[in-house]
Design an enzyme around this catalytic site. Sequence first.
Site, PDB file in Angstrom:
ATOM      1  CG  HIS A 202     -13.342  -3.191   6.840  1.00  0.00           C
ATOM      2  ND1 HIS A 202     -13.218  -1.880   6.452  1.00  0.00           N
ATOM      3  CD2 HIS A 202     -12.919  -3.249   8.118  1.00  0.00           C
ATOM      4  CE1 HIS A 202     -12.716  -1.177   7.446  1.00  0.00           C
ATOM      5  NE2 HIS A 202     -12.523  -1.986   8.481  1.00  0.00           N
TER       6      HIS A 202
ATOM      7  CD  GLU B 181      -4.396   6.957   3.626  1.00  0.00           C
ATOM      8  OE1 GLU B 181      -5.620   7.076   3.827  1.00  0.00           O
ATOM      9  OE2 GLU B 181      -3.905   6.168   2.813  1.00  0.00           O
TER      10      GLU B 181
ATOM     11  NE  ARG C 138     -11.205  -8.862  -5.242  1.00  0.00           N
ATOM     12  CZ  ARG C 138     -10.736  -8.030  -4.307  1.00  0.00           C
ATOM     13  NH1 ARG C 138      -9.431  -7.929  -4.097  1.00  0.00           N
ATOM     14  NH2 ARG C 138     -11.562  -7.279  -3.590  1.00  0.00           N
TER      15      ARG C 138
ATOM     16  CE  LYS D 205      -3.256  -2.847  -0.077  1.00  0.00           C
ATOM     17  NZ  LYS D 205      -3.876  -3.170  -1.380  1.00  0.00           N
TER      18      LYS D 205
HETATM   19  C1  MV4 Z   1      -9.767   5.370   5.190  1.00  0.00           C
HETATM   20  C2  MV4 Z   1     -10.939   5.840   5.832  1.00  0.00           C
HETATM   21  C3  MV4 Z   1     -10.968   7.166   6.210  1.00  0.00           C
HETATM   22  N1  MV4 Z   1      -9.909   7.966   5.981  1.00  0.00           N
HETATM   23  N2  MV4 Z   1      -8.747   6.209   4.964  1.00  0.00           N
HETATM   24  C4  MV4 Z   1     -10.968   0.769   5.206  1.00  0.00           C
HETATM   25  C5  MV4 Z   1     -10.326  -0.390   4.541  1.00  0.00           C
HETATM   26  C6  MV4 Z   1      -9.208   0.136   3.746  1.00  0.00           C
HETATM   27  N3  MV4 Z   1      -9.278  -0.394   2.436  1.00  0.00           N
HETATM   28  C7  MV4 Z   1      -9.323   1.604   3.780  1.00  0.00           C
HETATM   29  N4  MV4 Z   1     -10.374   1.936   4.687  1.00  0.00           N
HETATM   30  C8  MV4 Z   1     -10.624   3.220   5.057  1.00  0.00           C
HETATM   31  N5  MV4 Z   1      -9.641   4.109   4.809  1.00  0.00           N
HETATM   32  C9  MV4 Z   1      -8.824   7.475   5.369  1.00  0.00           C
HETATM   33  N6  MV4 Z   1      -7.784   8.279   5.166  1.00  0.00           N
HETATM   34  C10 MV4 Z   1     -11.967   4.953   6.049  1.00  0.00           C
HETATM   35  C11 MV4 Z   1     -11.821   3.630   5.672  1.00  0.00           C
HETATM   36  C12 MV4 Z   1     -12.954   2.785   5.919  1.00  0.00           C
HETATM   37  C13 MV4 Z   1     -13.685   2.239   4.863  1.00  0.00           C
HETATM   38  C14 MV4 Z   1     -13.354   2.451   3.530  1.00  0.00           C
HETATM   39  C15 MV4 Z   1     -14.079   1.891   2.508  1.00  0.00           C
HETATM   40  C16 MV4 Z   1     -15.196   1.111   2.801  1.00  0.00           C
HETATM   41  C17 MV4 Z   1     -15.547   0.903   4.090  1.00  0.00           C
HETATM   42  C18 MV4 Z   1     -14.807   1.449   5.141  1.00  0.00           C
HETATM   43  C19 MV4 Z   1     -15.188   1.225   6.456  1.00  0.00           C
HETATM   44  C20 MV4 Z   1     -14.457   1.770   7.475  1.00  0.00           C
HETATM   45  C21 MV4 Z   1     -13.330   2.538   7.201  1.00  0.00           C
END
Ligand code: MV4
Length: 500
Positions: A235, A200, A291, A116
Amino acid sequence: MFDKILVANRGEIALRVIRAAHELGIKAVAVYSEPDRLAPHVLAADEAYLIGPAPSAQSYLRGDVLIEVAKKSGAQAIHPGYGFLSERAPFIHAVRDAGLVFIGPSPDAVTAMGDKTAARQRMIDAGVPVVPGTAQALVDAAEARRVAGEIGYPVLLKAAAGGGGKGMRVVRGEDEIEKAFDAAGNEAQAAFGDRSVYVEKYLEGPRHIEIQLLADRHGTTLHLGERECSIQRRHQKLIEEAPSAVLTPEERAAMGEMAVAAAKAVSYEGAGTVECLYQDGAFYFLEMNTRIQVEHPVTELVTGVDLVQWQIRIAAGEALPFTQDDMRIEGHAIECRITSEDPANSFLPSTGRIQNLVVPSGPGVRWDGGIVPGFEVGLSYDPMLAKLIVYAPTRIAAIDRMKRALLELRVEGVDTAVPFHLRVMDEPDFRAGTIDIKYLDTHADLLSTEPDEELLRAAAVAAALLEEERRNQRAVPRVAASVGAGVSAWRGRAGGWRGR
Ligand code: MV4
């Protein structure tokens, strides 16, 4: 074009890939674990091979066995589906070394997007917007404190090797940063064997919007619009739709261009998805999934493009025959994941034998399923049994169509998420398109156990329909029994190899 491909997966996605292969005139080889002996993907394939016992590590994750079966059966390519071996670069190398084609991107593209922090750096270099923060792992808590002070609280600590939410910690003030740094590092170490974390700016309530891509090996990379995937729990996505209720055509074009730039930065080939966070008109690259994704059907319905067929055609060297200008998004599609989880009980996994199944149909309804009556739902695999997808001219018509289809659906033998989906289809904020990734936290009543009058009425109607069905079926043999007979007859015919 290939004559025969091996499908290295199970459940609904294996069946989906087999269908695409058959439409292209390609034979499909299935693999299965012991409990999947009578699974639909086994019945739909032209040949099927037993690869091991229930645990994935001894069956669907045995790359060496899958390659051996592919060679033995005369398949020229392997489609990995999603999960399992779909994003494992060493497996892709092994497939290629065996003289087979991996239906998907290069191992280098998978590796580049899997790390990442490295991916963030490549995106910054390619001019793709990322959430403000570091593009390198933090050395220690002191550095975390310094960087967090610069970008301002709240911040989010994330695992460099992560994705999917493991090893993440929200930090709301300087006093919490040391503890959170250790906790995130420990969690990352346990989950990925790598304690590196980066930081972040934390976005409080963004939407999760992702862009579908197709890229051939002749220099064409196209985007096929977005999917709105904000409705999720821990998630785990539950409901997805296309298009998003909020994007303007200009925003769609800008996000699409950004996603194409991201894919080009890693010389991407095949179908892929760029996940973004979207808040207040701004969007940020989050990660790229290398994918086919669970929710791909909503994009297929609004674009008319068969993504799985194109995965196969691209892997066979074909060039995409359309341009970005040819792409049109028309109508609205919604997908509900039909999981064997009890929404009234914290989505506790439910197990048992599928006693009866009434699948919705009629105008604008698509069922991508991986179950048949008689199938035993256990705990070895993902609880997603099927996807119910609807298509209609407008978003509201699609929501009402989904409600109708959910009311037609009857799964007997396990608890499912259907009552939850029905509640969401009636919920005013969802109907207005006012959703973000916190939707289920702010609408906890959707998980209530209170029986709902409409649901009870629907259940009574469905029960009556089922009773009618039972009366009509009395003269014919039980479905499960005839399915079993079909399998053994077919095994004799095809002479499928049954290793191990
Ligand atoms: C974030 C965020 C808020 N701010 N990054 C969750 C899994 C990972 N793929 C990235 N995720 C997140 N990153 C910043 N800077 C909130 C999440 C997040 C989230 C993102 C997409 C779909 C569902 C989520 C559920 C909780 C937190």
